[in-house]
Design a protein around this motif. Structure first.
Motif, PDB file in Angstrom:
ATOM      1  N   SER A  46     -23.234   8.337 -15.210  1.00  0.00           N
ATOM      2  CA  SER A  46     -23.297   9.373 -14.178  1.00  0.00           C
ATOM      3  C   SER A  46     -24.713   9.911 -14.016  1.00  0.00           C
ATOM      4  CB  SER A  46     -22.359  10.528 -14.519  1.00  0.00           C
ATOM      5  OG  SER A  46     -21.039  10.068 -14.528  1.00  0.00           O
ATOM      6  N   ARG A  47     -25.422  10.066 -15.134  1.00  0.00           N
ATOM      7  CA  ARG A  47     -26.801  10.553 -15.077  1.00  0.00           C
ATOM      8  C   ARG A  47     -27.682   9.580 -14.298  1.00  0.00           C
ATOM      9  NH1 ARG A  47     -28.340  10.114 -20.196  1.00  0.00           N
ATOM     10  NH2 ARG A  47     -26.696  11.563 -20.784  1.00  0.00           N
ATOM     11  N   ALA A  48     -27.507   8.294 -14.522  1.00  0.00           N
ATOM     12  CA  ALA A  48     -28.303   7.286 -13.814  1.00  0.00           C
ATOM     13  C   ALA A  48     -28.002   7.294 -12.320  1.00  0.00           C
ATOM     14  CB  ALA A  48     -28.036   5.909 -14.397  1.00  0.00           C
ATOM     15  N   GLU A  50     -26.767   9.843 -10.519  1.00  0.00           N
ATOM     16  CA  GLU A  50     -27.164  11.100  -9.881  1.00  0.00           C
ATOM     17  C   GLU A  50     -28.681  11.277  -9.843  1.00  0.00           C
ATOM     18  OE1 GLU A  50     -24.927  13.923 -12.122  1.00  0.00           O
ATOM     19  OE2 GLU A  50     -23.039  13.384 -11.120  1.00  0.00           O
ATOM     20  N   ARG A  51     -29.402  10.739 -10.829  1.00  0.00           N
ATOM     21  CA  ARG A  51     -30.865  10.868 -10.833  1.00  0.00           C
ATOM     22  C   ARG A  51     -31.540   9.982  -9.803  1.00  0.00           C
ATOM     23  NH1 ARG A  51     -32.847  11.044 -17.060  1.00  0.00           N
ATOM     24  NH2 ARG A  51     -32.203  13.185 -17.478  1.00  0.00           N
ATOM     25  N   HIS A  52     -30.962   8.846  -9.536  1.00  0.00           N
ATOM     26  CA  HIS A  52     -31.552   7.880  -8.602  1.00  0.00           C
ATOM     27  C   HIS A  52     -30.566   7.616  -7.475  1.00  0.00           C
ATOM     28  CE1 HIS A  52     -34.527   7.195 -11.719  1.00  0.00           C
ATOM     29  NE2 HIS A  52     -33.532   6.995 -12.569  1.00  0.00           N
ATOM     30  N   THR A  77     -17.136   7.401 -11.524  1.00  0.00           N
ATOM     31  CA  THR A  77     -18.530   7.296 -11.081  1.00  0.00           C
ATOM     32  C   THR A  77     -18.607   6.913  -9.614  1.00  0.00           C
ATOM     33  OG1 THR A  77     -19.133   6.652 -13.321  1.00  0.00           O
ATOM     34  CG2 THR A  77     -20.753   6.245 -11.608  1.00  0.00           C
ATOM     35  N   ARG A  80     -19.072   9.762  -7.390  1.00  0.00           N
ATOM     36  CA  ARG A  80     -20.312  10.526  -7.539  1.00  0.00           C
ATOM     37  C   ARG A  80     -21.494   9.911  -6.815  1.00  0.00           C
ATOM     38  NH1 ARG A  80     -18.866  11.158 -13.548  1.00  0.00           N
ATOM     39  NH2 ARG A  80     -17.707  13.101 -13.531  1.00  0.00           N
TER      40      ARG A  80
END
Length: 162
Positions: A46-48, A50-52, A77, A80
């Motif tokens: 999820s971090r990957a 949302e960051r990119h 995911t 998102r």
């Protein structure tokens, strides 16, 4: 100018300008997900995403085994991604792709064997094929002789006359 009037020049704000999402993001998903590491694996994925931000996110599954926990993470995911974006899966091992087939998630997650194949599934780019000529279905046997006399499936009379 009174305090209620708006100035002709807007004030500069410290908010960053909105960044247009990239066209493609490929995220490796190497871990074998189980109950012990499900939260950490979902947080990393999820971090990957949302960051990119990207319009097409390809999750490259490199393990031979896809667990129910991994399927749940991929489905969560997929919600998102950026608005209008889509998540697809590139699973290189046939056993992993078979799990997606058996669960019915091949179409919702756009599963393919390679990253270019997954992108093609999402974008709908298909290799154009020349149109095949339509061959009429064979009629019932009672009409078969007359049908063959008049040209049959190839449009030419048969060599033997009855």
């Amino acid at each position: 100018m009174s305090r209620t009037d708006t100035p002709a020049v807007p004030h500069a704000t410290s908010a960053p300008l909105p960044v247009a999402p990239a066209a493609l993001l490929v995220v490796p998903f190497d871990t074998l997900v189980d109950l012990d590491n499900e939260v950490a694996a979902e947080a990393a994925l999820s971090r990957a995403v949302e960051r990119h931000p990207a319009r097409i996110v390809v999750v490259r599954v490199r393990s031979r085994v896809v667990t129910p926990q991994a399927l749940r993470i991929l489905l969560r995911t997929a919600t998102r991604t950026v608005p209008g974006g889509v998540l697809c899966v590139a699973a290189e091992y046939p056993a992993a792709r078979r799990v997606f087939h058996l669960t019915g998630l091949v179409r919702p997650l756009h599963v393919a064997a390679t990253v270019p194949g997954a992108v093609r599934r999402v974008s709908g780019d298909r290799v154009p094929r020349p149109p095949r000529p339509r061959v009429p279905a064979r009629p019932p046997s009672a009409l078969g002789r007359a049908w063959r006399r008049e040209g049959g499936p190839r449009g030419r009379p048969s060599a033997t006359r009855h």
